[in-house]
Design a protein around this motif. Structure first.
Motif, short mmCIF file in Angstrom:
data_model
loop_
_atom_site.label_atom_id
_atom_site.label_comp_id
_atom_site.label_asym_id
_atom_site.label_seq_id
_atom_site.Cartn_x
_atom_site.Cartn_y
_atom_site.Cartn_z
N PRO A 187 0.84 -1.21 0.00
CA PRO A 187 0.00 0.00 0.00
C PRO A 187 0.87 1.26 0.00
O PRO A 187 1.98 1.26 0.54
N LYS A 188 0.34 2.31 -0.58
CA LYS A 188 1.09 3.57 -0.63
C LYS A 188 0.23 4.71 -0.13
O LYS A 188 -1.01 4.64 -0.15
N VAL A 189 0.89 5.77 0.30
CA VAL A 189 0.22 6.97 0.78
C VAL A 189 -0.04 7.89 -0.40
O VAL A 189 0.89 8.30 -1.10
N VAL A 190 -1.33 8.21 -0.63
CA VAL A 190 -1.67 9.08 -1.76
C VAL A 190 -2.03 10.49 -1.31
O VAL A 190 -2.11 11.40 -2.15
N ALA A 191 -2.26 10.68 -0.01
CA ALA A 191 -2.54 12.02 0.51
C ALA A 191 -2.31 12.00 2.01
O ALA A 191 -2.53 10.98 2.68
N LYS A 192 -1.86 13.15 2.55
CA LYS A 192 -1.68 13.27 3.98
C LYS A 192 -1.64 14.73 4.36
O LYS A 192 -1.34 15.61 3.54
N GLY A 193 -1.97 15.01 5.63
CA GLY A 193 -1.95 16.39 6.08
C GLY A 193 -2.30 16.47 7.56
O GLY A 193 -2.66 15.48 8.19
N VAL A 194 -2.17 17.70 8.09
CA VAL A 194 -2.49 17.94 9.49
C VAL A 194 -3.44 19.13 9.58
O VAL A 194 -3.51 19.97 8.68
N ASN A 195 -4.19 19.15 10.69
CA ASN A 195 -5.09 20.26 11.00
C ASN A 195 -6.05 20.56 9.85
O ASN A 195 -6.86 19.73 9.48
N LEU A 196 -5.96 21.76 9.23
CA LEU A 196 -6.90 22.13 8.18
C LEU A 196 -6.80 21.20 6.97
O LEU A 196 -7.82 20.89 6.35
N VAL A 197 -5.61 20.80 6.64
CA VAL A 197 -5.44 19.88 5.51
C VAL A 197 -6.07 18.53 5.84
O VAL A 197 -6.74 17.91 5.00
N ALA A 198 -5.86 18.08 7.06
CA ALA A 198 -6.47 16.82 7.48
C ALA A 198 -8.00 16.92 7.45
O ALA A 198 -8.70 15.97 7.04
N ALA A 199 -8.53 18.05 7.88
CA ALA A 199 -9.98 18.23 7.84
C ALA A 199 -10.50 18.16 6.41
O ALA A 199 -11.56 17.57 6.14
N ARG A 200 -9.76 18.78 5.47
CA ARG A 200 -10.20 18.74 4.07
C ARG A 200 -10.14 17.32 3.52
O ARG A 200 -11.03 16.91 2.75
N ILE A 201 -9.12 16.56 3.91
CA ILE A 201 -9.03 15.17 3.46
C ILE A 201 -10.22 14.37 4.00
O ILE A 201 -10.83 13.56 3.27
N ARG A 202 -10.57 14.58 5.25
CA ARG A 202 -11.71 13.86 5.82
C ARG A 202 -13.01 14.25 5.12
O ARG A 202 -13.87 13.40 4.87
N GLU A 203 -13.15 15.53 4.76
CA GLU A 203 -14.36 15.96 4.06
C GLU A 203 -14.47 15.28 2.70
O GLU A 203 -15.54 14.79 2.32
N LEU A 204 -13.36 15.28 1.96
CA LEU A 204 -13.39 14.64 0.65
C LEU A 204 -13.65 13.15 0.76
O LEU A 204 -14.35 12.55 -0.08
N ALA A 205 -13.07 12.52 1.79
CA ALA A 205 -13.30 11.09 1.98
C ALA A 205 -14.77 10.82 2.28
O ALA A 205 -15.38 9.86 1.74
N ALA A 206 -15.37 11.65 3.12
CA ALA A 206 -16.79 11.45 3.45
C ALA A 206 -17.68 11.68 2.23
O ALA A 206 -18.66 10.95 2.01
N GLU A 207 -17.33 12.68 1.41
CA GLU A 207 -18.13 12.97 0.22
C GLU A 207 -18.05 11.84 -0.79
O GLU A 207 -18.99 11.64 -1.58
N ASN A 208 -16.96 11.11 -0.81
CA ASN A 208 -16.75 10.05 -1.81
C ASN A 208 -16.85 8.65 -1.20
O ASN A 208 -16.39 7.67 -1.81
N ASN A 209 -17.42 8.55 0.00
CA ASN A 209 -17.66 7.26 0.65
C ASN A 209 -16.37 6.46 0.86
O ASN A 209 -16.35 5.23 0.69
N VAL A 210 -15.28 7.15 1.17
CA VAL A 210 -14.03 6.48 1.52
C VAL A 210 -14.04 6.22 3.02
O VAL A 210 -14.28 7.16 3.81
N PRO A 211 -13.82 4.99 3.47
CA PRO A 211 -13.89 4.69 4.90
C PRO A 211 -12.88 5.51 5.71
O PRO A 211 -11.75 5.75 5.25
N LEU A 212 -13.29 5.93 6.89
CA LEU A 212 -12.44 6.65 7.82
C LEU A 212 -12.18 5.76 9.03
O LEU A 212 -13.13 5.20 9.60
N LEU A 213 -10.93 5.65 9.43
CA LEU A 213 -10.57 4.83 10.58
C LEU A 213 -9.77 5.66 11.56
O LEU A 213 -8.73 6.25 11.19
#
Length: 401
Positions: free
Chosen positions: A287-313
């Motif tokens: 497996p490889k890392v395709v995106a990462k971030g902290v704070n505001l960037v992390a929040a944006r990643i979580r938003e995009l994941a939720a919008e596209n039904n990507v599981p959050l763990l």
């Protein structure tokens, strides 16, 4: 006062300034060094080959002054004798000419080397300006050059005159010696006098070379403002370069966001970190890392994941370890294979649950993450910089989040 000091030429020339001056034909030169090299080559040539030179001169004189009564009335004898004497004299002096020619070519290399520049041959009509010429005469360089010339003449003249005066009896005795002995002694005396003259020129060159080096580098000195301007031209304005790097990071991170919908899972801290993982069986070794971030960037990643039904763990140690130890688009290290395998197994079970139903899989909680890979959080400065680079609307170069 600060502005005046910036305009004063107090800084040594930079390598770029020296190279530019060299391309323009400005190279340090010492005429006294070249003169010394020529005299030294001639001296050693005459000293080492005085016997051969004497033999050639003796043969030349013998051929010129030996003739019979009938030959004295031949009109073509003068030109033929002159040609033979010229050839014999050339053979005698050819080694000396070779030594001096080599010295003339090699002497410039001792300071500035050879440089062929067309700019040095360009006509400069400002040199014909009589006012500028008078300015050079009455400048500080004029008295220095005059003093050097007088010192050179005085040193060479005193040494040469002393050498001749001390050997005046030997010179007068040449008239009473046989021809071949007189010629050999003449060449020897000339060589001795030249050697003492060369010694005098060595003193002059030893004084002139440091002065020419100092004068050359003084002429190329730069002001602090010129050094700063050259640095900006060669390296680029640091503010502009920083802005460019900021835009590049912003574009890269915005492009990174387009990979979040393609991820298999996003591992979170749950609020400070977010890392998106992707794995395609048969195409990737791990497996490889395709995106990462902290704070505001992390929040944006979580938003995009939720919008596209990507599981959050929520797995804080694993999220921190992935963020600190894996670069974008790089495979995870071997120490995290076990933990990520559990996460992906949960993702596959979750997909099966959504399509086939059944019992909803339980998210893994106790993941095996080596303590040395969990480096904790990031500084506020790093987080703020990452957020500013990513979310600044001014950096939008056609790549939207």
């Amino acid at each position: 006062m600060a502005e005046e000091s910036d305009l004063e030429k107090t800084e040594s020339a930079t390598p770029r300034r020296l190279q530019k001056a060299r391309e323009e034909g400005q190279i340090v030169r010492s005429r006294e060094l070249s003169t010394f090299a020529l005299l030294a080559a001639g001296f050693f040539g005459v000293w080492g080959m005085s016997g051969s030179i004497g033999e050639h001169l003796q043969a030349m004189l013998r051929a010129a002054f030996t003739f019979d009564h009938a030959s004295a009335f031949e009109t073509h004898r003068m030109m033929a004798g002159a040609g033979a004497a010229s050839r014999e004299g050339l053979y005698a002096l050819l080694p000396i000419l070779a030594f001096t020619g080599a010295a003339a070519l090699l002497a410039p290399m001792a300071l500035g080397g050879w440089q062929l520049s067309a700019k040095g041959l360009e006509p400069k009509f400002d040199r014909l300006n009589p006012i500028a010429g008078l300015g050079k005469i009455f400048s500080i360089n004029g008295p220095i050059q005059l003093g050097m010339s007088l010192a050179k003449t005085l040193v060479v003249g005193v040494i040469g005159g002393t050498a001749i005066w001390n050997r005046r009896e030997e010179i007068l005795a040449l008239a009473a010696q046989p021809l071949h002995i007189a010629l050999a002694n003449t060449v020897h005396l000339i060589a001795v006098c030249c050697g003492m003259t060369v010694a005098g020129m060595f003193v002059v060159a030893a004084l002139d070379v440091p002065y020419q080096l100092w004068q050359f580098h003084k002429k190329l000195r730069m002001s602090k403002e010129e050094v700063k301007r050259e640095h900006r031209e060669s390296e680029g304005d640091p503010h502009v370069k920083g802005r460019i790097r900021q835009q590049q990071r912003a574009i890269a991170r915005r492009r990174m966001m387009t990979q979040v919908p393609k991820a298999d899972v996003v591992v979170t801290n749950p609020t400070h970190f977010a890392v998106a993982l992707q794995y395609t069986d048969g195409e990737m070794r791990a497996p490889k890392v395709v995106a990462k971030g902290v704070n505001l960037v992390a929040a944006r990643i979580r938003e995009l994941a939720a919008e596209n039904n990507v599981p959050l763990l929520e797995a804080p140690p694993l999220a921190r370890a992935l963020y600190h130890n894996v670069e974008l688009n790089r495979e995870i290290p071997g120490q995290l294979y076990g933990a990520v395998a559990e996460v992906l197994a949960w993702v596959y079970q979750l997909r099966r649950f959504k399509t086939e139903g059944g019992v909803k899989p339980v998210a893994p909680t106790e993941l095996d993450v080596p303590a040395e890979l969990d480096k904790g959080g990031v500084s506020d400065e790093e987080a703020d910089q990452e957020a500013a680079d990513t979310l600044n609307p001014a950096n939008d170069d056609g790549v939207s989040a």
